[in-house]
Design an enzyme around this catalytic site. Structure first.
Site, PDB file in Angstrom:
ATOM      1  N   ALA A  51       0.837  -1.209   0.000  1.00 44.38           N
ATOM      2  CA  ALA A  51       0.000   0.000   0.000  1.00 44.38           C
ATOM      3  C   ALA A  51       0.868   1.254   0.000  1.00 44.38           C
ATOM      4  O   ALA A  51       1.974   1.253   0.545  1.00 44.38           O
ATOM      5  CB  ALA A  51      -0.895   0.006   1.239  1.00 44.38           C
ATOM      6  N   LYS A 107      -6.143   3.006  10.414  1.00 44.18           N
ATOM      7  CA  LYS A 107      -7.434   3.581  10.711  1.00 44.18           C
ATOM      8  C   LYS A 107      -8.299   3.529   9.460  1.00 44.18           C
ATOM      9  O   LYS A 107      -7.729   3.538   8.365  1.00 44.18           O
ATOM     10  CB  LYS A 107      -7.340   5.017  11.219  1.00 44.18           C
ATOM     11  CG  LYS A 107      -6.357   5.956  10.529  1.00 44.18           C
ATOM     12  CD  LYS A 107      -6.381   6.162   9.052  1.00 44.18           C
ATOM     13  CE  LYS A 107      -7.571   6.803   8.430  1.00 44.18           C
ATOM     14  NZ  LYS A 107      -7.421   7.047   6.956  1.00 44.18           N
ATOM     15  N   ARG A 146      -0.318  -9.185  -3.196  1.00 39.87           N
ATOM     16  CA  ARG A 146      -1.020 -10.104  -4.109  1.00 39.87           C
ATOM     17  C   ARG A 146      -0.210 -10.257  -5.386  1.00 39.87           C
ATOM     18  O   ARG A 146      -0.383 -11.211  -6.131  1.00 39.87           O
ATOM     19  CB  ARG A 146      -2.413  -9.546  -4.429  1.00 39.87           C
ATOM     20  CG  ARG A 146      -3.332  -9.432  -3.229  1.00 39.87           C
ATOM     21  CD  ARG A 146      -4.566  -8.627  -3.595  1.00 39.87           C
ATOM     22  NE  ARG A 146      -4.196  -7.313  -4.131  1.00 39.87           N
ATOM     23  CZ  ARG A 146      -5.030  -6.485  -4.768  1.00 39.87           C
ATOM     24  NH1 ARG A 146      -6.288  -6.846  -4.935  1.00 39.87           N
ATOM     25  NH2 ARG A 146      -4.617  -5.320  -5.222  1.00 39.87           N
TER      26      ARG A 146
HETATM   27  N1  NAP Z   1      -2.411   6.830   8.749  1.00 39.76           N
HETATM   28  C1  NAP Z   1      -2.265   7.437   7.581  1.00 39.76           C
HETATM   29  O1  NAP Z   1      -1.570   8.450   7.461  1.00 39.76           O
HETATM   30  C2  NAP Z   1      -2.938   6.854   6.379  1.00 39.76           C
HETATM   31  C3  NAP Z   1      -2.737   7.467   5.123  1.00 39.76           C
HETATM   32  C4  NAP Z   1      -3.284   6.865   4.006  1.00 39.76           C
HETATM   33  C5  NAP Z   1      -4.051   5.716   4.142  1.00 39.76           C
HETATM   34  N2  NAP Z   1      -4.266   5.179   5.372  1.00 39.76           N
HETATM   35  C6  NAP Z   1      -5.070   3.952   5.522  1.00 39.76           C
HETATM   36  O2  NAP Z   1      -4.283   2.893   4.989  1.00 39.76           O
HETATM   37  C7  NAP Z   1      -5.093   1.972   4.268  1.00 39.76           C
HETATM   38  C8  NAP Z   1      -4.531   1.860   2.853  1.00 39.76           C
HETATM   39  O3  NAP Z   1      -4.571   3.115   2.211  1.00 39.76           O
HETATM   40  P1  NAP Z   1      -3.617   3.413   0.943  1.00 39.76           P
HETATM   41  O4  NAP Z   1      -3.990   4.740   0.410  1.00 39.76           O
HETATM   42  O5  NAP Z   1      -2.205   3.200   1.293  1.00 39.76           O
HETATM   43  O6  NAP Z   1      -4.159   2.298  -0.058  1.00 39.76           O
HETATM   44  P2  NAP Z   1      -3.549   1.696  -1.415  1.00 39.76           P
HETATM   45  O7  NAP Z   1      -2.301   2.406  -1.784  1.00 39.76           O
HETATM   46  O8  NAP Z   1      -4.656   1.650  -2.388  1.00 39.76           O
HETATM   47  O9  NAP Z   1      -3.130   0.247  -0.960  1.00 39.76           O
HETATM   48  C9  NAP Z   1      -4.018  -0.715  -0.535  1.00 39.76           C
HETATM   49  C10 NAP Z   1      -3.369  -2.061  -0.797  1.00 39.76           C
HETATM   50  O10 NAP Z   1      -4.254  -3.074  -0.382  1.00 39.76           O
HETATM   51  C11 NAP Z   1      -4.010  -4.249  -1.130  1.00 39.76           C
HETATM   52  N3  NAP Z   1      -5.308  -4.823  -1.524  1.00 39.76           N
HETATM   53  C12 NAP Z   1      -5.788  -6.013  -1.116  1.00 39.76           C
HETATM   54  N4  NAP Z   1      -6.981  -6.254  -1.633  1.00 39.76           N
HETATM   55  C13 NAP Z   1      -7.277  -5.194  -2.424  1.00 39.76           C
HETATM   56  C14 NAP Z   1      -8.387  -4.898  -3.251  1.00 39.76           C
HETATM   57  N5  NAP Z   1      -9.443  -5.721  -3.389  1.00 39.76           N
HETATM   58  N6  NAP Z   1      -8.360  -3.737  -3.932  1.00 39.76           N
HETATM   59  C15 NAP Z   1      -7.325  -2.876  -3.798  1.00 39.76           C
HETATM   60  N7  NAP Z   1      -6.239  -3.118  -3.033  1.00 39.76           N
HETATM   61  C16 NAP Z   1      -6.220  -4.277  -2.340  1.00 39.76           C
HETATM   62  C17 NAP Z   1      -3.161  -3.851  -2.322  1.00 39.76           C
HETATM   63  O11 NAP Z   1      -1.836  -4.327  -2.070  1.00 39.76           O
HETATM   64  P3  NAP Z   1      -1.136  -5.555  -2.816  1.00 39.76           P
HETATM   65  O12 NAP Z   1      -1.674  -5.579  -4.216  1.00 39.76           O
HETATM   66  O13 NAP Z   1       0.287  -5.186  -2.731  1.00 39.76           O
HETATM   67  O14 NAP Z   1      -1.480  -6.794  -2.064  1.00 39.76           O
HETATM   68  C18 NAP Z   1      -3.107  -2.350  -2.269  1.00 39.76           C
HETATM   69  O15 NAP Z   1      -1.866  -1.824  -2.672  1.00 39.76           O
HETATM   70  C19 NAP Z   1      -6.524   2.496   4.391  1.00 39.76           C
HETATM   71  O16 NAP Z   1      -7.158   1.844   5.457  1.00 39.76           O
HETATM   72  C20 NAP Z   1      -6.356   3.966   4.722  1.00 39.76           C
HETATM   73  O17 NAP Z   1      -7.428   4.472   5.523  1.00 39.76           O
HETATM   74  C21 NAP Z   1      -3.718   5.735   6.475  1.00 39.76           C
END
Ligand code: NAP
Length: 343
Positions: free
Chosen positions: A24, A109, A49
């Protein structure tokens, strides 16, 4: 934020060995660097994945193992703790599976979609004897801690109104997980959860009655999720929280607390970035500005979690806090007439 964070000191204990579930963005950008920079942890493996994505991370981080499935990583006996930055709808399933595999869990979160999910996640963690914490990194920034101390010390009198907001524009990114119904997107789940959390830490309790919440959401035609949430929360004794979140406004955030003697303003409360930050207090004609050096609050969060793993202390961010947060998210959505969870 007292002894739970500060009292735990670096010792000769072995480093916490971390695994990360998915490549992510937030992991690659913020939390993996924080793990690698931490005084008490190191990255051991990442699962994706898409094995090639995991291998790219492993290549950049010498010695890190790449797995082609989250399940395979959970089977690695050399991993003590996992960080879960999966889409919101997958948090509960993988946190529970990780706990059952004996791994401590730092999960992004919002921890769960509902209070029931959060309760089940903690039940699994308790049963396995592992630490579980919602990764609300903003709570680890010294500016938030200082603001909480000033409010508790009565610097602005009794807090009456907490106003906070977190908005940005995602419209050019239609594939983003935040816009997916099945993945439990939505502006409240993604960014509104921060100002909602802030209102609660100001008043030190949940809203008076979850039924007393007033809220509206905007769901544009064709959108799977709400793209704007606007809410008023009644904390009793004339104490009101107001917050909003949006996916369709120019980027912005703030948090303000108005007490019966003065006000406290935090211009960048949630994602201050790697820059100096400031908290401003105004009481009558007196204005105090407290500046904070840049700090990596992701690293502070990771180190605190690692301390808890090593010492057995309970984390600063509690089960009660995460459960109340999820219950209030449900109440806000219910007050707005928004079906939740979307399913
Ligand atoms: N604390 C913070 O500062 C902060 C900031 C941003 C986001 N977040 C949280 O972190 C989480 C992820 O956010 P993100 O923006 O980093 O997300 P992202 O870049 O879209 O990454 C999510 C990852 O989940 C995996 N995944 C597994 N099943 C999936 C599906 N069906 N569709 C899409 N992705 C799937 C994928 O990884 P693989 O393909 O590599 O398995 C994907 O890269 C969320 O819960 C968000 O609320 C927190």
């Amino acid at each position: 934020m007292t002894d739970a964070i500060e009292g735990a000191v670096a010792t000769e204990r072995p480093l916490v060995r971390w695994g990360v579930l998915s490549a992510a963005n937030i992991g690659l950008k913020a939390v993996i660097p924080a793990i690698q920079a931490s005084r008490n942890g190191r990255l051991v493996a990442l699962a994706s994945r898409d094995l090639a994505r995991a291998e790219r991370v492993a290549l950049a981080e010498p010695g890190v193992r790449a797995y082609a499935s989250y399940e395979a990583l959970l089977g690695d006996p050399d991993i003590d703790a996992v960080y879960i930055p999966l889409p919101n709808a997958l948090h509960a399933e993988w946190a529970i599976r990780a706990a059952q595999a004996g791994k401590h869990v730092l999960c992004e979160k919002p921890l769960g979609m509902t209070a029931d999910e959060v309760t089940r996640m903690y039940a699994a963690a308790d049963q396995a004897g592992v630490v579980l914490m919602e990764a609300f990194m903003y709570r680890f920034h010294p500016q938030i801690r200082w603001a909480q101390e000033q409010i508790a010390a009565g610097r602005i009198g009794a807090p009456r109104v907490a106003r906070a907001s977190f908005v940005f524009d995602i419209r050019r990114n239609p594939e983003n997980i935040r816009l997916s119904g099945p993945l439990a997107g939505g502006s409240l789940m993604d960014v509104g959860c921060y100002p909602l959390s802030f209102c609660r830490i100001v008043f030190g309790a949940p809203p008076l009655a979850l039924q007393s919440v007033a809220a509206r959401v905007t769901v544009p035609d064709g959108s799977e999720v709400e793209r704007g949430t606007y809410a008023i929360l009644d904390y009793g004794a004339g104490r009101i929280g107001m917050f909003d979140s949006s996916f369709e406004l120019p980027w912005g955030q703030f948090a303000e607390v108005v007490g019966d003697k003065g006000r406290l303003l935090i211009p960048r409360p949630f994602t201050p970035g790697r820059a100096e930050t400031v908290v401003r207090i105004e009481v009558g004609d007196e204005v105090v500005e407290r500046h904070f050096d840049a700090v990596d609050h992701y690293q502070l969060q990771v180190e605190h979690f690692g301390d808890c793993v090593q010492s057995g202390e309970r984390p600063y961010l509690t089960q009660d806090d995460a459960t109340t947060q999820a219950a209030t998210i449900e109440a806000v959505y219910a007050a707005a007439g928004y079906r939740w969870p979307l399913g």
